[in-house]
Design an enzyme around this catalytic site. Structure first.
Site: not given
Length: 391
Positions: A11, A105-106
């Site tokens: 993350d 974003d992960e």
DNA sequence: TCTGGGGTCCTAGGACCC
DNA sequence: TCTGGGGTCCTAGGACCC
């Protein structure tokens, strides 16, 4: 003996803010928010220095400024974030093919067969160090026997955390957490669960009256309970993110739109963007939805499912206009949106145009002319040729 | 404090079919 | 003449996430 899976959840911390800091290191070390330049509107995200003041994502700018007067705000730059996002996924893809992007974003990685005798924590540390030293991207890594526990683990320590969450840790580490920390339980569901005495993840895991729960959680009752107990058998699916379910574009109009004509102009440009993006992804859509928000925050939508898939601006806009007339009276409008779903890859579209041509030939020369013109205008000769070759 | 923009998934009711 | 039960598709709206 049962083989445990080793799932990583990686993350990026305060992603948009971290991208801005990576590009311009002078921003680092002081409170930073990403958002609009005006006092109206909300922050998209904030870096950790700003969060110390209580500033957070989705917070109105006015309140953020009140909490932290020295907050610097820079505008969103999606092109930049997409670049860093690609860098991030490229970096991770060297470790396994079993990589599933979960958002910009992960990512989830199934490292079960790709650890090569390393301890998971050693590998996680290496990922974290290299993403920081090479790209100035801070990450937290969660490690668990399934995607759910990996995700909960990465959440437990931010920024720069590395956390292992085993099945046997669930009772001690997970059960004391408030129920809204469970992915999928939000602000509307929390009060309902409170009503029947569920405040923590542990309360849900051990709740005896399943039928009572079903009233609030519906079909998701068992999946939620399983997660609360640390169980999740979802597989990592590397192709999942490629399969778009919908593509849309919406825009909030500060100060509202008042004239019917300017609304139609706005819808035209939204539809044009949607059409372009469908084409970029080589997709065509069969269902079209027009969304409207009035000045007093009432949401309305109308949708239609077409006989054939299309990504053609003129075909889409014809329907958008029609749906909008059904939707709109005389009130001022705060937001307009155009969205498409029931998507298919473009090869389906080419076939559709062939059928269109055949029926046009039979009935109406004018329609054929119009279709051919628009094909040339929007796809160029290549696509037209491909369509003919298909037959 | 007053709510962005991109999405995913779920539900409930109605139409329709067998 | 009255009307079961299961399934699928469509539509409107809502909850939730990043």
């Amino acid at each position: 003996m049962q083989k445990y899976r080793v799932i990583f959840h990686v993350d990026l911390n305060a992603f948009f803010a971290s991208c801005e800091e990576a590009r311009d290191p002078s921003l680092r070390g002081r409170p930073l928010g990403i958002g609009p330049s005006s006092e109206r509107g909300i922050l998209t995200t904030a870096n950790y220095e700003a969060r110390k003041y209580g500033v957070n994502s989705a917070m109105p700018v006015s309140e953020a400024k009140r909490l932290c007067p020295e907050l610097k705000i820079v505008p969103v730059d999606f092109a930049l974030y997409n670049e860093y996002s690609e860098t991030f996924f490229d970096y991770l893809s060297q470790y396994t093919e079993q990589l599933e992007p979960a958002s910009i974003d992960e990512a989830y990685l199934d490292m079960t067969d790709d650890l090569e005798d390393q301890h998971p924590k050693t590998l996680a540390k290496r990922m974290q160090d290299e993403l920081w030293s090479r790209h100035r991207l801070p990450v937290s890594v969660g490690i668990g026997p399934n995607p759910f526990l990996a995700k909960m683990a990465s959440d437990l320590k931010k920024p720069f955390g590395i956390t292992i969450l085993r099945k046997r840790d669930v009772q001690e580490k997970l059960w004391p957490l408030p129920i809204d920390r469970l992915h999928g339980i939000g602000s509307k569901t929390v009060p309902n669960l409170r009503l029947i005495g569920i405040d923590t993840i542990g309360d849900l895991a051990t709740f005896p009256e399943v039928e009572k729960l079903r009233k609030f959680l519906g079909n998701q009752t068992e999946p939620f309970m399983n997660k609360a107990r640390g169980e999740d058998d979802r597989r990592i699916d590397p192709a999942r993110k490629d399969r778009h379910q919908s593509i849309g574009k919406s825009k909030t109009y500060e100060g509202f739109l008042h004239e019917h004509d300017e609304m139609l102009e706005a819808l035209k440009s939204l539809t044009r963007r949607v059409s372009e993006r469908l084409k970029e992804h080589e997709l065509a859509a069969r269902t079209l939805t027009v969304q409207l928000r009035t000045s007093d925050y009432e949401n309305r939508s109308r949708s239609v499912t077409l006989e054939q898939h299309t990504n053609h601006f003129y075909e889409l806009f014809e329907e958008v206009e029609r749906l909008f007339e059904e939707l709109h009276g005389t009130e001022a409008v705060h937001l307009l949106g155009v969205s498409t779903s029931k998507l298919t890859s473009q090869s389906g579209l080419v076939r559709q145009l062939d059928i269109f041509e055949a029926s046009a030939e039979e009935k109406d020369e004018g329609t054929l002319e119009r279709v051919l013109k628009s094909i040339n205008r929007h796809y160029g000769k290549d696509v037209l040729k491909r369509g003919v070759n298909d037959e």
